[in-house]
Scaffold this active site. Structure first.
Site, short mmCIF file in Angstrom:
data_model
loop_
_atom_site.label_atom_id
_atom_site.label_comp_id
_atom_site.label_asym_id
_atom_site.label_seq_id
_atom_site.Cartn_x
_atom_site.Cartn_y
_atom_site.Cartn_z
N HIS A 272 -21.12 37.03 66.48
CA HIS A 272 -21.79 37.18 67.28
C HIS A 272 -22.72 37.61 67.13
O HIS A 272 -23.57 38.79 65.81
CB HIS A 272 -20.60 38.68 67.74
CG HIS A 272 -19.61 37.37 68.12
ND1 HIS A 272 -18.90 38.40 69.42
CD2 HIS A 272 -18.67 36.97 67.78
CE1 HIS A 272 -17.89 37.64 69.34
NE2 HIS A 272 -17.54 36.61 68.76
N TYR B 295 -19.21 43.99 77.33
CA TYR B 295 -18.83 45.88 77.68
C TYR B 295 -18.97 46.09 79.15
O TYR B 295 -20.49 45.80 79.40
CB TYR B 295 -19.94 46.60 76.51
CG TYR B 295 -19.37 46.41 75.82
CD1 TYR B 295 -18.21 48.00 75.17
CD2 TYR B 295 -19.53 45.60 74.72
CE1 TYR B 295 -18.37 47.72 73.79
CE2 TYR B 295 -19.00 46.12 73.63
CZ TYR B 295 -18.42 46.84 72.98
OH TYR B 295 -18.11 47.29 71.72
N PRO C 148 -13.30 54.67 69.61
CA PRO C 148 -13.44 52.56 69.18
C PRO C 148 -14.82 51.87 69.87
O PRO C 148 -14.91 50.84 69.63
CB PRO C 148 -12.50 51.81 69.54
CG PRO C 148 -12.17 53.26 70.81
CD PRO C 148 -12.13 54.49 70.45
N LYS D 119 -17.24 51.12 65.36
CA LYS D 119 -17.36 52.12 64.05
C LYS D 119 -16.49 52.52 63.22
O LYS D 119 -17.20 52.64 61.80
CB LYS D 119 -17.97 53.05 64.06
CG LYS D 119 -19.59 53.52 64.63
CD LYS D 119 -20.76 52.62 63.89
CE LYS D 119 -21.93 51.08 64.61
NZ LYS D 119 -22.02 49.86 64.43
N TYR E 10 -25.35 49.13 66.59
CA TYR E 10 -24.23 48.32 66.92
C TYR E 10 -23.46 47.48 65.35
O TYR E 10 -22.39 47.90 65.25
CB TYR E 10 -24.06 47.47 68.37
CG TYR E 10 -23.19 46.92 68.39
CD1 TYR E 10 -21.78 47.51 69.45
CD2 TYR E 10 -22.46 45.81 68.03
CE1 TYR E 10 -20.75 47.28 70.05
CE2 TYR E 10 -21.43 45.27 68.45
CZ TYR E 10 -20.76 45.79 69.41
OH TYR E 10 -18.87 45.65 69.66
#
Length: 394
Positions: free
Chosen positions: A72, A201, A295, A299, A387
Site C-alpha cells: 500500500h 480512515y 490500533p 503500530k 505511519y
C-alpha cells in the site's frame, strides 16, 4: 533443561526473535501457553511498516508475504464528507506499508521454526519467571501434565499484557503509564472484496470508521462504538448501513461498500499502556508485554518487531564479543521509539474519533487538524513518516 535465550510467547515478537537468533547461531527455546491452532488463527494486526517488511525478508520469512501481501502506497482520509489521499512514497523518500495479516506472519514464522528444528513448545503454560537478578534466570512452566523448569542466560517476555513476564520486574522499580479511551472498536471480517485499494480512515459526526482488508476477497472493517458494547448488539445489516453512512462523501453520494457474509465480529477496547523499564537484570520485555497502543496508528505488531530486532542485535553482539553495551541500552533505546509511536497513535485516535463528551468546539479543532494534513505537505509528511515507520534504532 538450559538454553541461552528463553522466549515466553509464540506471537510475532517471540517467533521473529527466535528466527533472528537462529540465524545468528544463538540457541533458544520458545514456550507458548496456547495450542498451535489457536496461535495461528487469532486475529490481530494486518499492517506492516517498511522496516518490519525489510526485517522479515532479511530473516528469510518474506517469501509468502511478497507473493500474497498487498503493498500500500497511501491511505485515504475522509472528513467533512470529502476524501483526501496521503501518498506515502512521495512524502517519505519511497517508503510504503504492506497489508499482510499477523496470522499469516505467525504461520510463516512457525513453519520456519519447525523447519529449523528449534524447540517450540505449545500448550506450555508459564507460571513464573524467577531470578532476574541472577546469572541464570528460571522459567517455570507446565507442559504435558508435568511441572518443568527452564534455566536461561536471558529471558525475553513476549507473552503480552496478561502474561507473567512483566511481573518479573519488581513493582518497586516498575512504572506504568496508561490511558483508557472512552470508546471501542467493533471489528468485523467479511467475505467481501475491498471497495478501495488502500485503507480508508473516516471521521464523521456519527463516529470513526476504518476500511481495511486481509486479501482481495476479504475485508476487515471497524466502527467506533460505546465502551461496553456487545457484538450481538449490532446485526450485520446495521453494521453495513452504519459503515456506508460514515464513509459517505458529497463527491460520490452513491458510494457503498460491497457487502458479504460477516465471518467474525468482536469489540476491541482502546487503550494505551507503557511499562518502564523494559528490562530488569537478565529479563527483557518486548511487544505487548511492555507497551500497548490503540490500533488506529497500526503500530502494535510493528513496535513488537522493532523491540526484538534491537534485542537480536544486542544478543548477537554479546555472543560474539562478550559486550553487554547494547543489552544495557535496550530499554532506553526501545522506549524512545515506543513513546513516539504512542504519541502518533494518540494523535490518530483523538483526531479521528468523536469523544462522547466533546464539544462542538473540539470537533471543529479535529476538522481543522485534518484539513491541515490534507493541505500541507509538511503535515502530510509527518503523518506519512510515522505511519510507514520511523527508522529502527542502531
Amino acid at each position: 533443561m538450559h538454553t541461552t535465550v528463553g522466549i515466553v510467547g509464540a506471537g510475532p515478537a517471540g517467533l521473529l526473535l527466535a528466527r533472528l537468533l537462529h540465524n545468528a547461531g544463538i540457541d533458544s527455546v520458545v514456550l507458548e501457553r496456547r495450542d498451535r491452532a489457536y496461535v495461528e488463527q487469532r486475529q490481530r494486526a494486518g499492517i506492516l511498516e517498511q522496516a518490519t517488511v525489510d526485517a522479515l525478508r532479511s530473516a528469510g520469512a518474506g517469501e509468502r508475504m511478497d507473493r500474497e501481501g498487498m503493498p500500500h502506497h497511501g491511505i485515504e482520509l475522509r472528513f467533512g464528507r470529502r476524501a483526501h489521499r496521503i501518498d506515502f512514497p512521495s512524502l517519505t523518500g519511497g517508503r510504503s506499508v504492506m497489508v499482510y495479516a499477523q496470522t499469516e506472519v505467525v504461520k510463516d514464522l512457525i513453519a520456519l521454526r519447525l523447519a529449523d528444528g528449534g524447540p517450540l513448545l505449545f500448550d506450555a503454560d508459564v507460571t513464573s519467571v524467577e531470578g532476574a537478578d541472577s546469572d541464570s534466570p528460571t522459567i517455570r512452566y507446565r507442559h504435558e501434565g508435568r511441572e518443568q523448569t527452564l534455566t536461561c542466560d536471558y529471558v525475553i517476555g513476549c507473552d503480552g499484557f496478561h502474561g507473567v513476564s512483566r511481573h518479573a520486574i519488581p513493582a518497586s522499580v516498575r512504572t506504568t503509564y496508561e490511558r483508557t479511551y472512552p470508546y471501542s472498536w467493533l471489528g468485523i471480517l467479511a467475505e467481501a472484496p475491498p471497495v478501495y485499494e488502500e485503507l480508508i480512515y473516516a471521521h464523521s459526526e456519527r463516529g470513526f470508521a476504518l476500511a481495511s482488508m486481509r486479501s482481495a476477497s476479504v475485508s476487515r472493517l471497524y466502527l467506533q462504538v460505546p465502551n461496553g458494547t456487545a457484538p450481538a448488539d449490532w446485526s450485520d445489516e446495521r453494521i453495513w448501513d452504519e459503515l456506508d453512512a460514515r464513509f459517505a462523501t458529497d463527491g460520490d453520494p452513491g458510494w457503498k461498500l460491497e457487502r458479504g457474509p460477516v465471518t467474525s465480529k468482536a469489540v476491541l477496547p482502546m487503550r494505551s499502556h507503557v511499562t518502564e523499564p523494559m528490562r530488569h537484570g537478565r529479563v527483557f520485555l518486548a511487544g505487548d508485554a511492555a507497551h500497548i497502543v490503540p490500533p488506529t496508528g497500526a503500530k502494535g505488531l510493528n513496535l513488537a518487531a522493532a523491540d526484538v530486532i534491537v534485542l537480536a542485535r544486542a544478543l548477537t553482539l554479546w555472543r560474539r564479543t562478550g559486550s553487554t553495551a547494547l543489552l544495557d541500552a535496550y530499554s532506553d533505546t526501545c522506549l524512545r521509539r515506543v513513546w513516539r509511536a504512542e504519541h502518533f497513535s494518540y494523535f490518530m485516535t483523538t483526531t479521528l474519533h468523536a469523544d462522547p463528551a466533546q464539544s462542538a468546539f473540539e470537533t471543529r479543532l479535529q476538522l481543522s487538524q485534518l484539513e491541515r494534513v490534507a493541505t500541507s505537505p509538511h503535515a502530510a509528511a509527518e503523518l506519512a513518516e510515522n505511519y510507514t515507520g520511523l527508522p529502527l534504532p542502531r
